[in-house]
Scaffold this active site. Structure first.
Site, PDB file in Angstrom:
ATOM      1  N   VAL A 387       0.826  -1.207   0.000  1.00  0.00           N
ATOM      2  CA  VAL A 387       0.000   0.000   0.000  1.00  0.00           C
ATOM      3  C   VAL A 387       0.858   1.254   0.000  1.00  0.00           C
ATOM      4  CG1 VAL A 387      -1.663   1.333   1.372  1.00  0.00           C
ATOM      5  CG2 VAL A 387      -1.973  -1.152   1.073  1.00  0.00           C
ATOM      6  N   ASP A 388       1.943   1.252   0.787  1.00  0.00           N
ATOM      7  CA  ASP A 388       2.787   2.439   0.901  1.00  0.00           C
ATOM      8  C   ASP A 388       3.393   2.821  -0.448  1.00  0.00           C
ATOM      9  OD1 ASP A 388       3.180   4.180   2.964  1.00  0.00           O
ATOM     10  OD2 ASP A 388       4.956   3.201   3.775  1.00  0.00           O
ATOM     11  N   ASP A 389       3.997   1.844  -1.132  1.00  0.00           N
ATOM     12  CA  ASP A 389       4.579   2.137  -2.442  1.00  0.00           C
ATOM     13  C   ASP A 389       3.517   2.546  -3.441  1.00  0.00           C
ATOM     14  OD1 ASP A 389       7.629   1.501  -2.950  1.00  0.00           O
ATOM     15  OD2 ASP A 389       6.935   0.149  -1.383  1.00  0.00           O
ATOM     16  N   GLU A 392       2.530   6.222  -2.889  1.00  0.00           N
ATOM     17  CA  GLU A 392       3.548   7.177  -3.312  1.00  0.00           C
ATOM     18  C   GLU A 392       3.737   7.172  -4.829  1.00  0.00           C
ATOM     19  OE1 GLU A 392       4.957   9.439  -1.450  1.00  0.00           O
ATOM     20  OE2 GLU A 392       3.993   8.725   0.381  1.00  0.00           O
ATOM     21  N   HIS A 464      -0.517   7.861   4.118  1.00  0.00           N
ATOM     22  CA  HIS A 464      -0.153   7.927   2.703  1.00  0.00           C
ATOM     23  C   HIS A 464      -1.318   7.508   1.815  1.00  0.00           C
ATOM     24  CE1 HIS A 464       4.290   7.446   4.078  1.00  0.00           C
ATOM     25  NE2 HIS A 464       3.907   8.707   4.091  1.00  0.00           N
TER      26      HIS A 464
END
Length: 665
Positions: A387-389, A392, A464
């Site tokens: 999810v984080d990548d 971003e 994020h």
């Protein structure tokens, strides 16, 4: 606010320009950025031990790895898990052992100092379980004293307690491989022992049988029963389990030879398959070993430390972060004024589009009907996007609107958004790799005494995700609103947010405030004002911000540590989003300007990234460049009414609408 308080700061403008040019110069011709991901010397020690186990250790590689390990030893003889941290027992044991393997005599001064520390901390007997596994592999620790981990665990259905999908993806891959290794109980005798590291005391895990909670006592009894089973497993069930574990491992090897792009499952998977009869010439084994060589960072400096001769050294990256680094670099350059159609942005966007994950991975066990999408962290990792990548990357792609890639970007962003929305956990937050991976029972297993083993929602990942949805114009959608509510509910009583993947409350707060403001929470709302107050209270006298990784274990370290470029930038990003134009913000900018190197970068030996809270930390070598560029870029330009730099939308979200509850973690 029409203009920034720092718009007349020539020094800050010069600093931003230097940093921007340095970042541009580091881009690969293919479009990506990749900074070194530096961890601790257990990576290098275990690489040497793996090669010894497989029979492929070579003298030249051993000496270069040993040179790096020696260079990281401190004056007191210990090795730490992060810069400036305390000596760590298991890390020091593995480093000492690797140097013995390289030929360092135990009577050498640096070895005597390490051995003395090890014995004073309880010796081999007090090492973590994973270190005991390595010792057992070479006959230096009895397999009978390693907690149970039968391969039959792979036969449990996904709904059964303690099935492999109860574990976070990084732990899941590791325990499947380790369960297979442990089933064989191999021993590769060495020409030396490690008796000088024994304290002659009972191992802690043997001493505490039914102590602690009722849950822990039950799991201790289960461990005892499984140890009995391991001695006499049911032959048919064992054969089925071994075959299934083998297939599970082989199917998850990535194109670069890794497993999940990370060291722990990689080394154990190679050993597991070798024990199952895979020769080193087998394509799976060959790719795996060659892939490890691609994760080596070769040094040609004369840097050396206690007991180290000058010369070349090498170290193993535990992971590589090109997707993450590229997305952060694009956002930073955009903040610094680089146009969306700049050639560097276009190359980066095209490369990221080629890295989109289009196949189903382990995440689909919990989300069976969700279509693939999103991005992973590494060059090759189709099984574990996160999810984080994804958040971003989507925000980065939205800043690169090259006409020839516009349709591809729109389609990829739509798929990434759909996947991210589908990965929201039932409580409204987001974990990194899996949805609703929150069964805390697995934390209590005797085998798992190192690192986090579940992937519960965290403030930084949730922030994020919320920020990405807001950038895409979905701030008012129910999914984003639930994410905002989750963030408000998980704000700490002191006004900060806990940082799961970065150190620590400075990171969590630096992520949460810009996300909340982007989602419409007014900068004057109580939750934002508490966060601002917390940041001001924890600003260092020199104007910067820093936080030591010990904050995960000792609350007196929360928000406290030597100023670093990345953590100062995180604080500035939050203050800018909160529309602060204060002397404190100016002092933070001044600190970045004053500490910048002539080449445009910043020195940052501190570890500001987090792998496992309390256990494993990361020095991302591009953090010290990307985040200061973001902070300087946003603070130096006029604050718009919406968009990328966290400027307020219209403050339409009130504390009455969303609540202002805080919760002590």
């Amino acid at each position: 606010m029409a203009s920034s308080v720092v718009e007349a700061s020539t020094g800050a403008q010069v600093a931003l320009g230097l940093a921007r040019e340095r970042l541009l110069s580091l881009q690969d011709e293919a479009g990506w950025w990749q900074g070194e991901l530096q961890t601790n010397v257990t990576m290098d020690a275990e690489d040497m031990l793996l090669r010894e186990f497989l029979g492929i250790r070579r003298a030249d590689g051993t000496e270069r790895s040993a040179a790096w390990i020696r260079s990281q030893q401190r004056a007191d003889g210990t090795w730490a898990n992060f810069h400036g941290g305390p000596g760590e027992l298991s890390t020091t044991i593995e480093a000492y052992w690797a140097l013995r393997l390289a030929g360092d005599p135990p009577e050498a001064e640096h070895m005597l100092a390490a051995a003395s520390f090890i014995r004073s901390e309880g010796g081999l007997e007090s090492a973590r379980v994973f270190t005991h596994v390595w010792l057992a592999l070479f006959g230096l620790w009895p397999w009978e004293r390693v907690p149970a981990l039968p391969p039959e665990i792979v036969l449990l259905a996904p709904y059964a307690p303690l099935n492999i999908y109860d574990f976070a993806c990084w732990a899941r891959q590791t325990i499947v491989a380790l369960s297979l290794v442990k089933a064989f109980r191999p021993v590769r005798p060495l020409a030396f022992g490690l008796d000088e590291l024994r304290a002659g005391e009972q191992a802690p895990q043997d001493a505490k049988q039914a102590t602690g909670s009722a849950k822990r006592a039950w799991l201790s009894r289960l461990d005892a029963a499984l140890r009995l089973y391991e001695r006499r497993p049911l032959p048919l069930v064992r054969r089925l389990a071994l075959a299934r574990a083998e297939r599970w491992i082989v199917r998850r090897q990535e194109a670069d030879g890794s497993w999940g792009g990370i060291q722990p499952p990689w080394v154990y998977s190679l050993m597991a398959l070798h024990l199952r009869g895979y020769p080193l010439e087998h394509p799976v084994m060959r790719r795996g070993v060659q892939g490890l060589d691609g994760f080596m960072v070769e040094d040609r400096d004369d840097a050396h430390g206690v007991g180290a001769p000058a010369g070349a050294s090498r170290r193993l990256e535990a992971c590589q972060s090109p997707v993450w680094d590229t997305a952060l670099a694009m956002i930073a350059l955009s903040d610094a004024g680089i146009a969306p159609d700049h050639p560097g942005m276009g190359r980066a966007a095209s490369w990221l589009l080629g890295e989109e994950v289009t196949v189903r991975g382990d995440w689909a066990v919990a989300r069976r009907h969700l279509k693939p999408g999103g991005w992973a962290f590494e060059f090759a990792n189709v099984n574990y996007p996160d999810v984080d990548d994804t958040a971003e990357v989507v925000m980065a792609l939205a800043r690169a609107r090259a006409e020839d890639d516009a349709d591809r970007i729109d389609a990829a962003v739509a798929r990434g958004r759909a996947w991210l929305e589908g990965m929201q956990s039932s409580d409204g937050g987001w974990g990194a790799f899996d949805a609703d991976n929150t069964r805390a029972l697995v934390r209590e297993l005797p085998f798992l005494d190192f690192g986090e083993v579940i992937d519960e929602p965290s403030a930084d990942v949730t922030a994020h995700a919320v920020e990405m949805l807001s950038v895409l114009g979905a701030a008012d959608d129910a999914i984003a609103r639930r994410g905002v509510s989750w963030l408000l509910e998980h704000q700490e009583a002191d006004g900060s947010w806990f940082g799961r993947w970065g150190v620590n409350h400075v990171y969590g707060t630096g992520a949460a405030v810009p996300a909340l403001v982007a989602a419409g929470v007014g900068p004057q709302e109580p939750c934002v004002r508490r966060a601002v107050r917390w940041l001001y209270e924890h600003q260092n006298e020199d104007g910067g911000w820093g936080e030591d990784p010990r904050s995960y274990d000792d609350s007196s370290w929360i928000g406290r540590g030597a100023s670093t470029a990345s953590q100062t930038a995180w604080a500035l990003l939050a203050l800018h989003a909160a529309q602060e134009r204060s002397p404190q913000l100016q002092r933070g900018i001044d600190w970045l300007v004053a500490t910048q190197r002539a080449d445009g970068g910043w020195d940052e030996p501190q570890y500001t990234g987090t792998g496992f809270p309390s256990d494993y930390y990361i020095n991302y070598h591009l953090y010290r460049l990307c985040f200061p560029i973001m902070a300087l870029g946003r603070c130096l330009r006029a604050a718009p009414d919406t968009g990328w730099d966290g400027g307020a939308r219209d403050g339409r979200t009130s504390s009455g609408e969303l609540g202002s509850a805080t919760r002590r973690r």
